[in-house]
Design a protein around this motif. Structure first.
Motif, PDB file in Angstrom:
ATOM      1  N   GLY A 131       0.819  -1.204   0.000  1.00  0.00           N
ATOM      2  CA  GLY A 131       0.000   0.000   0.000  1.00  0.00           C
ATOM      3  C   GLY A 131       0.857   1.259   0.000  1.00  0.00           C
ATOM      4  O   GLY A 131       0.564   2.227  -0.710  1.00  0.00           O
ATOM      5  N   GLU A 132       1.929   1.254   0.772  1.00  0.00           N
ATOM      6  CA  GLU A 132       2.854   2.391   0.791  1.00  0.00           C
ATOM      7  C   GLU A 132       3.556   2.545  -0.561  1.00  0.00           C
ATOM      8  O   GLU A 132       3.706   3.660  -1.066  1.00  0.00           O
ATOM      9  N   PHE A 133       4.001   1.426  -1.134  1.00  0.00           N
ATOM     10  CA  PHE A 133       4.699   1.475  -2.432  1.00  0.00           C
ATOM     11  C   PHE A 133       3.803   2.112  -3.495  1.00  0.00           C
ATOM     12  O   PHE A 133       4.259   2.907  -4.314  1.00  0.00           O
ATOM     13  N   LEU A 134       2.529   1.739  -3.491  1.00  0.00           N
ATOM     14  CA  LEU A 134       1.613   2.177  -4.543  1.00  0.00           C
ATOM     15  C   LEU A 134       1.150   3.628  -4.368  1.00  0.00           C
ATOM     16  O   LEU A 134       0.520   4.178  -5.271  1.00  0.00           O
ATOM     17  N   PRO A 160       6.169   3.187 -12.462  1.00  0.00           N
ATOM     18  CA  PRO A 160       5.551   2.328 -13.464  1.00  0.00           C
ATOM     19  C   PRO A 160       4.694   1.241 -12.804  1.00  0.00           C
ATOM     20  O   PRO A 160       5.011   0.766 -11.714  1.00  0.00           O
ATOM     21  N   VAL A 161       3.627   0.881 -13.474  1.00  0.00           N
ATOM     22  CA  VAL A 161       2.747  -0.168 -12.970  1.00  0.00           C
ATOM     23  C   VAL A 161       3.391  -1.523 -13.236  1.00  0.00           C
ATOM     24  O   VAL A 161       3.836  -1.803 -14.354  1.00  0.00           O
ATOM     25  N   ILE A 162       3.476  -2.340 -12.191  1.00  0.00           N
ATOM     26  CA  ILE A 162       3.962  -3.712 -12.340  1.00  0.00           C
ATOM     27  C   ILE A 162       3.007  -4.633 -11.585  1.00  0.00           C
ATOM     28  O   ILE A 162       2.168  -4.177 -10.810  1.00  0.00           O
ATOM     29  N   SER A 163       3.140  -5.920 -11.810  1.00  0.00           N
ATOM     30  CA  SER A 163       2.295  -6.912 -11.159  1.00  0.00           C
ATOM     31  C   SER A 163       2.925  -7.302  -9.821  1.00  0.00           C
ATOM     32  O   SER A 163       4.115  -7.617  -9.771  1.00  0.00           O
ATOM     33  N   TRP A 164       2.132  -7.283  -8.754  1.00  0.00           N
ATOM     34  CA  TRP A 164       2.634  -7.634  -7.420  1.00  0.00           C
ATOM     35  C   TRP A 164       1.972  -8.908  -6.913  1.00  0.00           C
ATOM     36  O   TRP A 164       0.779  -9.112  -7.089  1.00  0.00           O
ATOM     37  N   ALA A 208       6.533 -12.570   1.505  1.00  0.00           N
ATOM     38  CA  ALA A 208       7.447 -11.958   0.542  1.00  0.00           C
ATOM     39  C   ALA A 208       6.641 -11.264  -0.554  1.00  0.00           C
ATOM     40  O   ALA A 208       5.607 -11.759  -0.991  1.00  0.00           O
ATOM     41  N   LEU A 209       7.113 -10.102  -0.978  1.00  0.00           N
ATOM     42  CA  LEU A 209       6.494  -9.360  -2.070  1.00  0.00           C
ATOM     43  C   LEU A 209       7.318  -9.574  -3.334  1.00  0.00           C
ATOM     44  O   LEU A 209       8.542  -9.440  -3.302  1.00  0.00           O
ATOM     45  N   VAL A 210       6.652  -9.888  -4.424  1.00  0.00           N
ATOM     46  CA  VAL A 210       7.349 -10.060  -5.695  1.00  0.00           C
ATOM     47  C   VAL A 210       6.693  -9.158  -6.724  1.00  0.00           C
ATOM     48  O   VAL A 210       5.487  -9.240  -6.960  1.00  0.00           O
ATOM     49  N   GLY A 211       7.489  -8.276  -7.295  1.00  0.00           N
ATOM     50  CA  GLY A 211       7.023  -7.392  -8.348  1.00  0.00           C
ATOM     51  C   GLY A 211       7.560  -7.858  -9.683  1.00  0.00           C
ATOM     52  O   GLY A 211       8.770  -7.996  -9.849  1.00  0.00           O
ATOM     53  N   ASP A 212       6.655  -8.134 -10.623  1.00  0.00           N
ATOM     54  CA  ASP A 212       7.041  -8.591 -11.960  1.00  0.00           C
ATOM     55  C   ASP A 212       6.694  -7.516 -12.985  1.00  0.00           C
ATOM     56  O   ASP A 212       5.549  -7.052 -13.053  1.00  0.00           O
ATOM     57  N   VAL A 213       7.694  -7.154 -13.783  1.00  0.00           N
ATOM     58  CA  VAL A 213       7.486  -6.175 -14.838  1.00  0.00           C
ATOM     59  C   VAL A 213       6.725  -6.843 -15.969  1.00  0.00           C
ATOM     60  O   VAL A 213       7.040  -7.968 -16.367  1.00  0.00           O
ATOM     61  N   ASP A 214       5.732  -6.151 -16.503  1.00  0.00           N
ATOM     62  CA  ASP A 214       4.871  -6.696 -17.555  1.00  0.00           C
ATOM     63  C   ASP A 214       5.621  -6.852 -18.871  1.00  0.00           C
ATOM     64  O   ASP A 214       6.249  -5.904 -19.349  1.00  0.00           O
TER      65      ASP A 214
END
Length: 113
Positions: free
Chosen positions: A20-23, A29-33, A40-46
């Motif tokens: 929530g803080e990150f967003l 840029p929008v990425i998939s979380w 663990a949080l994983v952010g994947d670039v589209d």
């Protein structure tokens, strides 16, 4: 509820709070979380709607924002580039995660020869 289940829920709540803080940061840029069971949080670039340059730029923007440690770039034999960085949230170092991008090489349809 078992103690291990209580811990897992707490870890996920902490990760949810961090996300929530990150967003809330404008201009990122929008990425998939994904929030894993471990928290663990994983952010994947589209890779479907972004060019290779946009993917790399999105990866680098999140790396800077989260002060993530970048692992060495890996390139497969087919030219696919794998980017990976790990981070811990400044406000709660128990919240950890990774940013990833898999950049496919250009195809004939992309104008490559």
């Amino acid at each position: 509820m078992s103690t291990s289940e209580i811990y897992k829920l707490r870890w996920q709540r902490d990760a949810h709070r961090a996300l929530g803080e990150f967003l809330q940061v404008n201009g990122m840029p929008v990425i998939s979380w994904t929030i894993a069971i471990s928290g663990a949080l994983v952010g994947d670039v589209d890779s479907l709607t972004s060019t290779p340059g946009e993917m790399r730029a999105a990866f680098e923007a999140w790396v800077r924002q989260l002060n993530a440690a970048v692992w060495p770039e890996r390139i497969d034999s087919d030219g696919t580039v794998h980017l990976h960085a790990k981070f811990a949230w400044v406000q709660n170092p128990d919240v950890r995660g990774a940013i990833r991008a898999t950049i496919a090489p250009p195809t004939c349809e992309d104008g490559a020869s």
